[in-house]
Design a protein around this motif. Structure first.
Motif, PDB file in Angstrom:
ATOM      1  N   PRO A 105     -21.126  11.938  13.770  1.00  0.00           N
ATOM      2  CA  PRO A 105     -20.482  10.867  14.528  1.00  0.00           C
ATOM      3  C   PRO A 105     -21.289  10.513  15.771  1.00  0.00           C
ATOM      4  CG  PRO A 105     -18.902  12.581  13.927  1.00  0.00           C
ATOM      5  CD  PRO A 105     -20.248  13.109  13.582  1.00  0.00           C
ATOM      6  N   ASP A 106     -21.483   9.221  15.996  1.00  0.00           N
ATOM      7  CA  ASP A 106     -22.236   8.763  17.158  1.00  0.00           C
ATOM      8  C   ASP A 106     -21.260   8.357  18.245  1.00  0.00           C
ATOM      9  OD1 ASP A 106     -23.912   7.664  19.012  1.00  0.00           O
ATOM     10  OD2 ASP A 106     -25.063   6.470  17.593  1.00  0.00           O
ATOM     11  N   LEU A 107     -21.119   9.203  19.251  1.00  0.00           N
ATOM     12  CA  LEU A 107     -20.139   8.946  20.305  1.00  0.00           C
ATOM     13  C   LEU A 107     -20.468   7.702  21.108  1.00  0.00           C
ATOM     14  CD1 LEU A 107     -19.526  12.547  21.685  1.00  0.00           C
ATOM     15  CD2 LEU A 107     -18.313  11.340  19.886  1.00  0.00           C
ATOM     16  N   GLU A 108     -21.728   7.283  21.105  1.00  0.00           N
ATOM     17  CA  GLU A 108     -22.132   6.153  21.937  1.00  0.00           C
ATOM     18  C   GLU A 108     -21.877   4.811  21.263  1.00  0.00           C
ATOM     19  OE1 GLU A 108     -26.104   7.857  22.331  1.00  0.00           O
ATOM     20  OE2 GLU A 108     -25.821   7.784  24.503  1.00  0.00           O
ATOM     21  N   THR A 109     -21.581   4.820  19.949  1.00  0.00           N
ATOM     22  CA  THR A 109     -21.398   3.550  19.242  1.00  0.00           C
ATOM     23  C   THR A 109     -20.078   3.462  18.485  1.00  0.00           C
ATOM     24  OG1 THR A 109     -22.586   4.398  17.292  1.00  0.00           O
ATOM     25  CG2 THR A 109     -23.886   3.231  18.961  1.00  0.00           C
ATOM     26  N   ASP A 110     -19.187   4.443  18.645  1.00  0.00           N
ATOM     27  CA  ASP A 110     -17.884   4.376  17.989  1.00  0.00           C
ATOM     28  C   ASP A 110     -17.036   3.304  18.670  1.00  0.00           C
ATOM     29  OD1 ASP A 110     -18.284   6.223  16.043  1.00  0.00           O
ATOM     30  OD2 ASP A 110     -17.339   7.890  17.088  1.00  0.00           O
ATOM     31  N   SER A 111     -17.093   2.098  18.153  1.00  0.00           N
ATOM     32  CA  SER A 111     -16.432   0.986  18.831  1.00  0.00           C
ATOM     33  C   SER A 111     -15.433   0.268  17.942  1.00  0.00           C
ATOM     34  CB  SER A 111     -17.482  -0.023  19.316  1.00  0.00           C
ATOM     35  OG  SER A 111     -18.262  -0.488  18.228  1.00  0.00           O
ATOM     36  N   GLY A 112     -14.888   0.972  16.946  1.00  0.00           N
ATOM     37  CA  GLY A 112     -13.925   0.337  16.073  1.00  0.00           C
ATOM     38  C   GLY A 112     -13.083   1.360  15.338  1.00  0.00           C
ATOM     39  N   LEU A 113     -12.034   0.860  14.742  1.00  0.00           N
ATOM     40  CA  LEU A 113     -11.102   1.673  13.966  1.00  0.00           C
ATOM     41  C   LEU A 113     -11.152   1.181  12.523  1.00  0.00           C
ATOM     42  CD1 LEU A 113      -8.784   3.850  14.354  1.00  0.00           C
ATOM     43  CD2 LEU A 113      -7.225   1.899  14.422  1.00  0.00           C
ATOM     44  N   GLU A 114     -11.564   2.049  11.591  1.00  0.00           N
ATOM     45  CA  GLU A 114     -11.595   1.664  10.179  1.00  0.00           C
ATOM     46  C   GLU A 114     -10.276   2.045   9.522  1.00  0.00           C
ATOM     47  OE1 GLU A 114     -14.797   1.563   6.709  1.00  0.00           O
ATOM     48  OE2 GLU A 114     -14.210   3.623   7.189  1.00  0.00           O
ATOM     49  N   VAL A 115      -9.712   1.091   8.801  1.00  0.00           N
ATOM     50  CA  VAL A 115      -8.430   1.301   8.130  1.00  0.00           C
ATOM     51  C   VAL A 115      -8.641   1.133   6.631  1.00  0.00           C
ATOM     52  CG1 VAL A 115      -6.040   0.540   7.923  1.00  0.00           C
ATOM     53  CG2 VAL A 115      -7.196   0.417  10.141  1.00  0.00           C
ATOM     54  N   SER A 169       0.846  -1.194   0.000  1.00  0.00           N
ATOM     55  CA  SER A 169       0.000   0.000   0.000  1.00  0.00           C
ATOM     56  C   SER A 169       0.881   1.244   0.000  1.00  0.00           C
ATOM     57  CB  SER A 169      -0.915   0.024   1.226  1.00  0.00           C
ATOM     58  OG  SER A 169      -1.775  -1.092   1.242  1.00  0.00           O
ATOM     59  N   ASP A 170       0.425   2.278  -0.712  1.00  0.00           N
ATOM     60  CA  ASP A 170       1.121   3.557  -0.706  1.00  0.00           C
ATOM     61  C   ASP A 170       0.505   4.520   0.300  1.00  0.00           C
ATOM     62  OD1 ASP A 170       2.950   2.984  -2.847  1.00  0.00           O
ATOM     63  OD2 ASP A 170       1.254   3.114  -4.208  1.00  0.00           O
ATOM     64  N   VAL A 171      -0.792   4.410   0.519  1.00  0.00           N
ATOM     65  CA  VAL A 171      -1.506   5.295   1.438  1.00  0.00           C
ATOM     66  C   VAL A 171      -2.330   4.444   2.398  1.00  0.00           C
ATOM     67  CG1 VAL A 171      -3.196   7.155   1.667  1.00  0.00           C
ATOM     68  CG2 VAL A 171      -1.657   7.113  -0.291  1.00  0.00           C
ATOM     69  N   VAL A 172      -2.250   4.740   3.670  1.00  0.00           N
ATOM     70  CA  VAL A 172      -3.067   4.076   4.687  1.00  0.00           C
ATOM     71  C   VAL A 172      -3.678   5.146   5.579  1.00  0.00           C
ATOM     72  CG1 VAL A 172      -3.098   2.510   6.665  1.00  0.00           C
ATOM     73  CG2 VAL A 172      -1.691   1.964   4.678  1.00  0.00           C
ATOM     74  N   ILE A 173      -5.009   5.091   5.734  1.00  0.00           N
ATOM     75  CA  ILE A 173      -5.726   6.015   6.599  1.00  0.00           C
ATOM     76  C   ILE A 173      -6.458   5.203   7.659  1.00  0.00           C
ATOM     77  CG2 ILE A 173      -7.462   7.845   6.745  1.00  0.00           C
ATOM     78  CD1 ILE A 173      -5.073   8.600   5.066  1.00  0.00           C
ATOM     79  N   ALA A 174      -6.324   5.588   8.911  1.00  0.00           N
ATOM     80  CA  ALA A 174      -7.037   4.942  10.018  1.00  0.00           C
ATOM     81  C   ALA A 174      -7.879   5.995  10.720  1.00  0.00           C
ATOM     82  CB  ALA A 174      -6.049   4.310  10.991  1.00  0.00           C
ATOM     83  N   ALA A 175      -9.175   5.710  10.895  1.00  0.00           N
ATOM     84  CA  ALA A 175     -10.082   6.692  11.488  1.00  0.00           C
ATOM     85  C   ALA A 175     -11.007   6.018  12.485  1.00  0.00           C
ATOM     86  CB  ALA A 175     -10.913   7.382  10.406  1.00  0.00           C
ATOM     87  N   ILE A 176     -11.417   6.767  13.496  1.00  0.00           N
ATOM     88  CA  ILE A 176     -12.359   6.265  14.484  1.00  0.00           C
ATOM     89  C   ILE A 176     -13.741   6.176  13.837  1.00  0.00           C
ATOM     90  CG2 ILE A 176     -13.242   6.531  16.819  1.00  0.00           C
ATOM     91  CD1 ILE A 176     -10.162   6.361  16.535  1.00  0.00           C
ATOM     92  N   GLY A 177     -14.405   5.030  13.994  1.00  0.00           N
ATOM     93  CA  GLY A 177     -15.728   4.856  13.390  1.00  0.00           C
ATOM     94  C   GLY A 177     -15.620   4.606  11.908  1.00  0.00           C
TER      95      GLY A 177
END
Length: 289
Positions: free
Chosen positions: A199-209, A178-186
């Motif tokens: 953004p739903d603060l009560e259900t942010d239970s993962g990291l999307e990459v 990979s040349d670009v990798v982005i990791a974000a909450i939710g």
């Protein structure tokens, strides 16, 4: 409550001091809140000093990186931070308050309540919105050079962007390069304001990459267009995955990145993981019972 003002933040230099003063006056807080101004390098020390003096809430007038620095400085001290939009992008304010309006945030201070915010980790570097690796570092340098010195001086940085786009320096075991990798909450879309959802603060239970392979300038331009049109998820050269347990490990010759907008050097390996209860924040938006 006290407010730490990062005088080095992107939006502060353009009437930032006056804008904060007007917002505090409109909210009836002009003489009730301690204001402390400092450079970005002093935020950590100043935040700890305010916490030791008995402040239970510290507002942070700056960008995402400023709020992240203060949250890490007071973690474990029973002190909540309140991000205020004084930076360039202010994505953390959108995540915490549902908007990035300074007047609205301070006016709604009476209904604010503390909540634990989930985050992520890139090696030892925690983040509350997103992190990026690959040519992301060069794009940051271009943006900061334009802000400090103007468009002309940014051309030197642009020369290195083409080289960095196709460095192919991020490799996972048994995975394509990979040349670009982005990791974000939710979700990546929500973290970068690419969708209309809040953004739903009560259900942010993962990291999307999200990982992309860019073979040439055409592929890079196609990806940029797909992002603007909110159709990047269907691209053949891009894959996504979500992690809530475990970690993703990537290797490279020398990995640079941005963690909540702040440049970091990660050596030859980066480990991405989800971080529950990353920061105690004060949010002004209502929650369901």
């Amino acid at each position: 409550m006290a407010i730490l003002v990062n005088v080095s933040a992107g939006a502060y230099r353009l009437f930032g001091q006056h804008r904060l003063g007007w917002a505090l006056t409109r909210a009836g807080l002009a003489n009730r809140v301690v204001i402390r101004r400092c450079a970005g390098a002093e935020l950590h020390e100043q935040a700890q000093e305010l916490a030791r003096s008995g402040r239970r809430v510290i507002g942070v007038y700056g960008g995402d990186g400023s709020a992240r620095t203060v949250s890490l400085a007071v973690r474990g001290l029973d002190v909540a931070i309140m991000p205020l939009p004084g930076g360039t992008l202010n994505r953390l304010c959108y995540r915490v308050h549902g908007h990035a309006c300074l007047n609205r945030t301070l006016s709604n201070l009476k209904q604010a309540q503390p909540i634990w915010l989930s985050g992520g980790r890139a090696n030892e570097h925690a983040f509350l919105v997103a992190s990026g690796f690959g040519p992301w570092m060069t794009l940051q340098n271009v943006r900061e050079t334009i802000r400090r010195s103007g468009l002309y001086h940014a051309f030197a940085e642009l020369k290195s962007l083409r080289r960095d786009l196709f460095s192919a320096g991020l490799q996972q075991p048994n995975q394509p390069v990979s040349d670009v990798v982005i990791a974000a909450i939710g979700r990546v879309d929500t973290a970068f304001g690419l969708d209309s959802g809040m953004p739903d603060l009560e259900t942010d239970s993962g990291l999307e990459v999200a990982q992309a392979r860019l073979k040439n300038l055409g592929a890079a331009a196609w990806l940029a267009g797909a992002v603007l049109l909110r159709r990047w998820r269907g691209l053949a050269n891009l894959v996504t995955r979500t992690i809530s347990d475990g970690e993703i490990t990537m290797g490279g010759e020398e990995i640079f990145g941005l963690v909540d907008g702040e440049p970091v050097s990660l050596g030859c390996q980066v480990k991405l993981s989800f971080l529950p209860r990353a920061a105690l924040v004060l949010t002004t938006r209502p929650f369901s019972d």
